[in-house]
Design a protein around this motif. Structure first.
Motif, short mmCIF file in Angstrom:
data_model
loop_
_atom_site.label_atom_id
_atom_site.label_comp_id
_atom_site.label_asym_id
_atom_site.label_seq_id
_atom_site.Cartn_x
_atom_site.Cartn_y
_atom_site.Cartn_z
N ASN A 49 27.21 39.38 36.59
CA ASN A 49 27.61 38.05 37.05
C ASN A 49 29.09 38.07 37.44
N LEU A 50 29.36 38.12 38.73
CA LEU A 50 30.74 38.20 39.21
C LEU A 50 31.42 36.84 39.23
N ASP A 51 30.68 35.78 38.87
CA ASP A 51 31.26 34.45 38.87
C ASP A 51 31.80 34.02 37.51
N MET A 52 31.72 34.93 36.53
CA MET A 52 32.30 34.62 35.22
C MET A 52 33.82 34.54 35.33
N PRO A 53 34.45 33.61 34.58
CA PRO A 53 35.91 33.60 34.54
C PRO A 53 36.44 34.83 33.80
N VAL A 54 37.60 35.32 34.24
CA VAL A 54 38.28 36.42 33.56
C VAL A 54 39.39 35.82 32.71
N ARG A 55 39.50 36.29 31.46
CA ARG A 55 40.55 35.79 30.56
C ARG A 55 41.30 36.99 30.01
N ILE A 56 42.59 36.84 29.73
CA ILE A 56 43.38 37.94 29.19
C ILE A 56 43.80 37.63 27.76
N CYS A 59 34.55 37.16 30.90
CA CYS A 59 35.00 38.54 30.97
C CYS A 59 36.39 38.59 30.35
N LEU A 98 35.09 46.23 36.44
CA LEU A 98 34.72 44.85 36.79
C LEU A 98 33.46 44.85 37.66
N GLN A 99 33.31 45.88 38.49
CA GLN A 99 32.14 45.93 39.39
C GLN A 99 30.83 46.17 38.64
N VAL A 132 35.66 37.07 38.07
CA VAL A 132 35.59 38.52 38.24
C VAL A 132 35.67 38.87 39.72
N LEU A 143 39.83 40.73 29.27
CA LEU A 143 40.67 41.91 29.40
C LEU A 143 41.58 41.89 28.17
N LYS A 150 40.84 32.88 37.38
CA LYS A 150 40.15 33.62 38.42
C LYS A 150 38.81 34.13 37.91
N PHE A 185 29.87 44.38 36.15
CA PHE A 185 29.36 43.10 35.65
C PHE A 185 28.29 42.56 36.57
N GLN A 220 43.72 33.57 27.65
CA GLN A 220 44.20 32.64 28.67
C GLN A 220 43.69 33.12 30.02
N GLY A 221 43.64 32.22 30.99
CA GLY A 221 43.24 32.60 32.34
C GLY A 221 44.34 33.36 33.07
N ILE A 222 44.01 33.91 34.22
CA ILE A 222 45.00 34.61 35.04
C ILE A 222 45.57 33.63 36.06
#
Lengths: 88, 88
Positions: free
Chosen positions: B35-42, A64, B30-31, A23, A66, A21, B33, B51-53
């Motif tokens: 660039n809101l199009d960056m992938p989020v990884r945990i 990003c 998160l708001q 951000v 977490l 996903k 950032f 890894q991705g969500i």
């Protein structure tokens, strides 16, 4: 990371599992929760175990992250703090 | 989970590491950032691996879980799909 490359799997993994996903998408999904005061936990094993978020960071201007950092603070950091006290 | 209870650690872990974040706090961070199009990884190891969500879920009306399910789909699910094809 898990040994077998995705293309070598006999049964291709559904796209939603690996797509990830952005951000923006995560913000949108989080905003659908009625109770915004619930703790957020992150899991890498399908939800069986989970940890809190220690920090939210940007890496290389392209990801990003977490991050839970508890494992480091339970191990290497303990040794580092130990070495500091001995120097003092 | 990591063997030693927090109160038994010689050097207490800083509060920010273990305090965690609520849904509201995570949305707010998160708001920020650009660039809101960056992938989020945990990550559960301080950012070393991530890894991705796969999905965002609510559990027991008291937790918000951000889950990666890839490990399950690479292992048990493969066996499950295998048993299905043999039955057909």
């Amino acid at each position: 990371a898990l040994g077998i490359k995705m293309k070598d799997l006999r049964h291709p993994i559904p796209n939603w599992v690996t797509a990830g996903k952005t951000v923006r998408q995560l913000i949108e999904e989080l905003q659908t929760f009625e109770n915004l005061d619930m703790p957020v936990r992150i899991s890498l094993d399908g939800g069986e175990t989970h940890q809190g978020i220690s920090l939210v960071m940007k890496r290389d201007n392209s990801l990003c992250l977490l991050v839970n950092s508890e494992a480091y603070y339970r191990t290497e950091w303990q040794a580092f703090k130990g070495s500091q006290s001995r120097d003092a």
